[in-house]
Design a protein around this motif. Structure first.
Motif, short mmCIF file in Angstrom:
data_model
loop_
_atom_site.label_atom_id
_atom_site.label_comp_id
_atom_site.label_asym_id
_atom_site.label_seq_id
_atom_site.Cartn_x
_atom_site.Cartn_y
_atom_site.Cartn_z
N GLU A 160 0.76 21.46 1.19
CA GLU A 160 2.19 21.71 0.84
C GLU A 160 2.71 22.70 1.33
O GLU A 160 3.78 23.04 1.20
CB GLU A 160 2.29 21.34 -0.75
CG GLU A 160 1.57 22.51 -1.42
CD GLU A 160 1.66 22.45 -3.04
OE1 GLU A 160 1.23 23.26 -3.53
OE2 GLU A 160 2.04 21.37 -3.69
N PHE A 190 6.24 20.58 11.06
CA PHE A 190 5.66 21.49 10.05
C PHE A 190 4.47 22.12 10.77
O PHE A 190 3.95 21.52 11.59
CB PHE A 190 4.97 20.45 9.03
CG PHE A 190 6.00 19.74 8.10
CD1 PHE A 190 6.49 20.25 6.73
CD2 PHE A 190 6.68 18.60 8.60
CE1 PHE A 190 7.28 19.74 5.95
CE2 PHE A 190 7.55 17.73 7.69
CZ PHE A 190 7.89 18.42 6.51
N LYS A 228 6.47 21.85 3.29
CA LYS A 228 6.18 20.71 3.00
C LYS A 228 6.55 20.29 1.41
O LYS A 228 7.13 19.48 1.06
CB LYS A 228 4.98 20.02 3.31
CG LYS A 228 4.62 18.77 2.86
CD LYS A 228 3.25 18.29 2.93
CE LYS A 228 3.14 16.88 2.62
NZ LYS A 228 1.57 16.39 2.58
N CYS A 281 7.98 24.58 7.54
CA CYS A 281 9.03 23.60 8.32
C CYS A 281 10.28 23.99 8.76
O CYS A 281 10.62 25.22 8.65
CB CYS A 281 9.37 22.26 7.50
SG CYS A 281 10.35 22.52 6.06
#
Length: 166
Positions: free
Chosen positions: A10, A64, A140, A14
């Motif tokens: 996570e 990402f 993320k 990005c």
């Protein structure tokens, strides 16, 4: 190094790109193949970048990258911009970081300039509870939790406090 999206942390950083039009299934296949190949070979200071991507709403390309070990350098970001430009050139479509903001009107995603959004707020066609695409995401985790926001929770909230005239 390409990592499937469902396997990335996570914390991956990005970058959001938007296409000027909805992409077709054929274009999506081309973009997916190009991005997977790019991610597989992407480097920063000769170190492999663990990376992935998502194509969302047939209008957004989100790349990402894991920056926990290697920071993605300016040159690596230039490589990313180059592949996005190349994809756009091959498909003859513009792909830019931010073209317009995606707003959901009657459950349909439409793309509007800031001025048109303000106009629609003023005419009450949309309001603070209307959903928008949050193009300001940085990770993320943000993508999973804040990709779609209410206008009253977004950068547009300031335009709710006072009526704007364009």
């Amino acid at each position: 190094m390409f990592i499937p999206f469902n396997k990335i942390s996570e914390n991956y950083t990005c970058w959001v790109y938007q296409t000027e039009k909805m992409i077709t299934k054929k274009e999506k296949v081309f973009i997916s193949k190009s991005l997977e190949l790019f991610c597989e070979k992407w480097t920063s200071h000769n170190n492999s970048v663990k990376s992935s991507y998502v194509i969302d709403f047939d209008s957004f390309i989100i790349l990402f990258a894991d920056q926990s070990i290697n920071k993605v350098s300016g040159c690596a970001i230039d490589e990313q911009s180059r592949i996005i430009r190349q994809i756009g050139n091959n498909l003859k479509i513009k792909i830019l970081p931010y073209i317009n903001t995606g707003v959901f009107i009657n459950n349909k995603l439409v793309f509007l300039s800031k001025e048109k959004i303000i106009s629609k707020l003023n005419s009450n066609e949309i309001n603070g509870d209307s959903d928008i695409i949050n193009i300001t995401i940085k990770s993320k985790k943000d993508y999973e939790e804040k990709w779609i926001l209410k206008i009253k929770e977004s950068w547009l909230k300031n335009f709710l406090a006072q009526k704007q005239h364009i």
